[in-house]
Design a protein around this motif. Structure first.
Motif, PDB file in Angstrom:
ATOM      1  N   CYS A  63      -0.252  -4.876  -3.711  1.00  0.00           N
ATOM      2  CA  CYS A  63       0.876  -4.182  -4.321  1.00  0.00           C
ATOM      3  C   CYS A  63       1.036  -4.584  -5.775  1.00  0.00           C
ATOM      4  CB  CYS A  63       2.147  -4.526  -3.552  1.00  0.00           C
ATOM      5  SG  CYS A  63       3.605  -3.763  -4.250  1.00  0.00           S
ATOM      6  N   VAL A  65       3.842  -4.181  -7.393  1.00  0.00           N
ATOM      7  CA  VAL A  65       5.245  -4.524  -7.643  1.00  0.00           C
ATOM      8  C   VAL A  65       5.527  -5.987  -7.322  1.00  0.00           C
ATOM      9  CG1 VAL A  65       7.637  -3.974  -7.085  1.00  0.00           C
ATOM     10  CG2 VAL A  65       5.945  -2.174  -7.156  1.00  0.00           C
ATOM     11  N   CYS A  66       4.948  -6.479  -6.225  1.00  0.00           N
ATOM     12  CA  CYS A  66       5.227  -7.861  -5.826  1.00  0.00           C
ATOM     13  C   CYS A  66       3.946  -8.699  -5.717  1.00  0.00           C
ATOM     14  CB  CYS A  66       5.981  -7.894  -4.507  1.00  0.00           C
ATOM     15  SG  CYS A  66       4.965  -7.307  -3.153  1.00  0.00           S
ATOM     16  N   ARG A 408      11.395  -8.332  -1.470  1.00  0.00           N
ATOM     17  CA  ARG A 408      11.967  -7.536  -0.381  1.00  0.00           C
ATOM     18  C   ARG A 408      12.184  -8.323   0.906  1.00  0.00           C
ATOM     19  NH1 ARG A 408       9.492  -5.476  -3.980  1.00  0.00           N
ATOM     20  NH2 ARG A 408      10.212  -3.557  -4.953  1.00  0.00           N
ATOM     21  N   THR A 429       4.202  -8.402   5.707  1.00  0.00           N
ATOM     22  CA  THR A 429       5.080  -8.213   4.548  1.00  0.00           C
ATOM     23  C   THR A 429       6.512  -7.961   5.010  1.00  0.00           C
ATOM     24  OG1 THR A 429       4.771  -5.822   4.543  1.00  0.00           O
ATOM     25  CG2 THR A 429       3.202  -7.124   3.256  1.00  0.00           C
ATOM     26  N   PRO A 430       7.465  -8.133   4.104  1.00  0.00           N
ATOM     27  CA  PRO A 430       8.852  -7.855   4.489  1.00  0.00           C
ATOM     28  C   PRO A 430       9.082  -6.411   4.903  1.00  0.00           C
ATOM     29  CG  PRO A 430       8.701  -8.561   2.165  1.00  0.00           C
ATOM     30  CD  PRO A 430       7.353  -8.745   2.764  1.00  0.00           C
ATOM     31  N   CYS A 475       8.852  -1.056   0.469  1.00  0.00           N
ATOM     32  CA  CYS A 475       7.619  -0.899  -0.296  1.00  0.00           C
ATOM     33  C   CYS A 475       6.489  -0.643   0.685  1.00  0.00           C
ATOM     34  CB  CYS A 475       7.292  -2.107  -1.140  1.00  0.00           C
ATOM     35  SG  CYS A 475       5.719  -1.833  -1.956  1.00  0.00           S
ATOM     36  N   CYS A 478       3.061  -2.215   0.065  1.00  0.00           N
ATOM     37  CA  CYS A 478       2.888  -3.538   0.648  1.00  0.00           C
ATOM     38  C   CYS A 478       2.590  -3.461   2.142  1.00  0.00           C
ATOM     39  CB  CYS A 478       4.164  -4.347   0.467  1.00  0.00           C
ATOM     40  SG  CYS A 478       4.013  -5.532  -0.834  1.00  0.00           S
TER      41      CYS A 478
HETATM   42 NI1  NFE Z   1       5.021  -3.833  -2.550  1.00  0.00          NI
HETATM   43 FE1  NFE Z   1       6.278  -6.605  -1.259  1.00  0.00          FE
HETATM   44  C1  NFE Z   1       7.823  -7.345  -1.717  1.00  0.00           C
HETATM   45  C2  NFE Z   1       5.721  -8.025  -0.351  1.00  0.00           C
HETATM   46  S1  NFE Z   1       7.228  -5.590   0.400  1.00  0.00           S
HETATM   47  S2  NFE Z   1       6.667  -4.967  -2.727  1.00  0.00           S
HETATM   48  O1  NFE Z   1       8.753  -7.643  -2.044  1.00  0.00           O
HETATM   49  O2  NFE Z   1       5.309  -8.886   0.158  1.00  0.00           O
HETATM   50  O3  NFE Z   1       6.673  -5.490   1.872  1.00  0.00           O
END
Ligand code: NFE
Length: 496
Positions: A63, A65-66, A408, A429-430, A475, A478
């Motif tokens: 990802c 973003v994170c 997240r 992932t969250p 997300c 993710c």
């Molecule tokens: Ni793509 Fe991630 C976050 C992670 S979300 S953003 O925050 O790990 O599942």
């Protein structure tokens, strides 16, 4: 025969990634909801047979973003597998927290202003234009003209602030996305007085933005949309792995709670992932991620998502900023209580009202305050001449886990090493937790539960549904990967 109206929103826009939601509406009430991740990720398969150290580089590509959350979780996972968790120098712990903290701040500011705000702020009032602020629903925009205009200015300002937070991250992380600073054993970048001063100069502006603009804007939305303290409650169970090592323990506490008053300890062996309603082979259902498998079965009839269903002791748990806040609150954490008190007093609500759409937005803003203020301490703790990494050997065989927080919610990586290579790698992932489909006991996932039972005032403009979904900041990049393109479909049809 019963006639239901069935609304599909696919994809949900202004989130990260591709999520489809189907809501079954009966007499204006959401009776059933299906959250569907229609992309497959497969990083676990890509990693097999590789040098374990590749995990910190490759998993960041899950990802954009994170990525630093994945860098952090994978580094912790490798530290554990290499047996060096206790040898990581203090400098490295601080720099990891600074790099990751920047990413968390940027992600939360992105979420509020550029993903969620347009559910509450009417962009057309100031510009007279609908584009580029589409798609959007019509009707329920309640902010006064002044506050609305100000929020739109802050929308633009937040772009600049995010750029500056990215710059801050690169001081120790090299680049964003996909930093090169966090590695197994520590970090790559030495702290110098120059870098510390550079970071600090930007941080002061970021703290000012969080304290005086971001939190104020969230409160302005809360004042106009107070009913959203009662909408989108969800499963009411909260879990946090804990994160951000500080001198006095973890800044985000680890634990589970169901009422926000009393917390129990979290044990990773209680995590399992079900796949009855996920497009994976049934024999991998119910496994702890240490033994987890990624065997797809896209034709499975009971499946409706590429997300598995993570559960804790077989129960559904919400993760994320709200979960972290509630878990810390339940452990009597002084800083959390002090931050929350003015909000609870102003809105005359108890902690249980935070289990809601507005509670999630407020928790996100407040933890930005917590992180940005702690960054000052982490910077102060840096020793320019001190070590930044430790030595290690890649073991012939080993297992490890890296549990961290991500913007997240809690993020876990698990590794098995054989012949010095990755034999098994699992990531939860969250958004896999929050956006999960039903599990083997047919219990709906957290986002699904938050939607079910909601009154939908106008089915053609289902504000309630999208506000609930976006309050979780899902997300799907993710949670799942690899595009199976699908068009947008927003409509109603009868299910007989
Ligand atoms: Ni793509 Fe991630 C976050 C992670 S979300 S953003 O925050 O790990 O599942």
């Amino acid at each position: 025969m019963h006639k239901y109206k069935y609304t599909t929103i696919d994809p949900i826009t202004r989130i990260e990634g591709h999520l489809g939601i189907e809501v079954l509406i009966d007499n204006g009430i959401a009776k059933e909801a299906h959250a569907s991740g229609t992309l497959f990720r497969g990083f676990e398969i890509i990693l097999q047979g590789r040098d374990p150290r590749d995990a910190s580089r490759l998993t960041q590509r899950v990802c954009g973003v994170c990525p630093t959350a994945h860098a952090t979780a994978s580094a912790l996972c490798l530290d554990d597998a290499f047996g060096i968790t206790d040898k990581i120098p203090e400098n490295a712990n601080f720099i990891r927290s600074l790099i990751f903290g920047c990413n968390l701040l940027q992600s939360h500011i992105l979420h509020f202003y550029h993903l969620a705000a347009l559910d509450y702020v009417d962009a057309t009032k100031a510009t007279g234009e609908i584009h580029p602020f589409t798609p959007r629903y019509q009707g329920d925009y309640r902010l006064s003209e002044d506050i609305n205009n100000q929020a739109l200015k802050h929308y633009i300002m937040a772009l600049d602030i995010r750029r500056k937070v990215h710059e801050m991250l690169t001081i120790f992380g090299g680049k964003m996305p996909h930093n090169v600073g966090i590695i197994a054993g520590g970090v790559t970048e030495r702290p110098t007085e120059d870098k510390i001063a550079n970071f600090l100069a930007r941080l002061k502006e970021i703290i000012d933005f969080i304290d005086n603009i971001y939190i104020a804007d969230v409160l302005a939305v809360a004042r106009a949309y107070g009913d959203y303290f009662q909408i989108g409650k969800g499963c009411g169970n909260f879990l946090a792995y804990g994160g951000f090592a500080t001198a006095g323990g973890k800044l985000f506490k680890s634990g589970i709670t169901s009422d926000g008053q009393k917390a129990d300890s979290f044990k990773q062996q209680n995590i399992t992932e079900d796949v009855k309603h996920s497009w994976y082979r049934d024999e991998s259902s119910g496994k702890n991620p240490k033994q987890g498998e990624t065997k797809t079965h896209p034709e499975k009839e009971t499946g409706y998502s590429f997300i598995k269903a993570p559960r804790y002791e077989g129960r559904v748990y919400e993760l994320g900023p709200l979960a972290r806040t509630v878990v810390s609150f339940a452990q009597d954490d002084g800083k959390t209580k002090k931050m929350l008190q003015p909000i609870l007093s102003e809105f005359k609500v108890g902690v249980e009202s935070l289990f809601s759409v507005l509670g999630r937005h407020a928790a996100r803003a407040l933890e930005c305050k917590l992180i940005s203020e702690n960054m000052l301490q982490w910077l102060n703790g840096l020793e320019p001449d001190g070590p930044i990494s430790c030595e290690y050997e890649i073991p012939q065989e080993a297992q490890g886990s890296g549990l961290s927080e991500a913007p997240r919610g809690s993020l876990g990586h698990w590794i098995s090493i054989k012949d010095k290579k990755i034999q098994r790698y699992q990531i939860i992932t969250p958004t896999a937790w929050n956006g999960s489909p039903k599990d083997d006991k047919d219990q709906s996932g957290p986002i699904e539960q938050a939607i079910i039972g909601t009154k939908i005032k106008d089915e053609k403009n289902p504000f309630e549904v999208v506000r609930i979904i976006r309050s979780f900041d899902p997300c799907l990049a993710c949670a799942v990967h690899l595009i199976n393109a699908k068009g947008k479909r927003l409509g109603e049809f009868e299910v007989v």
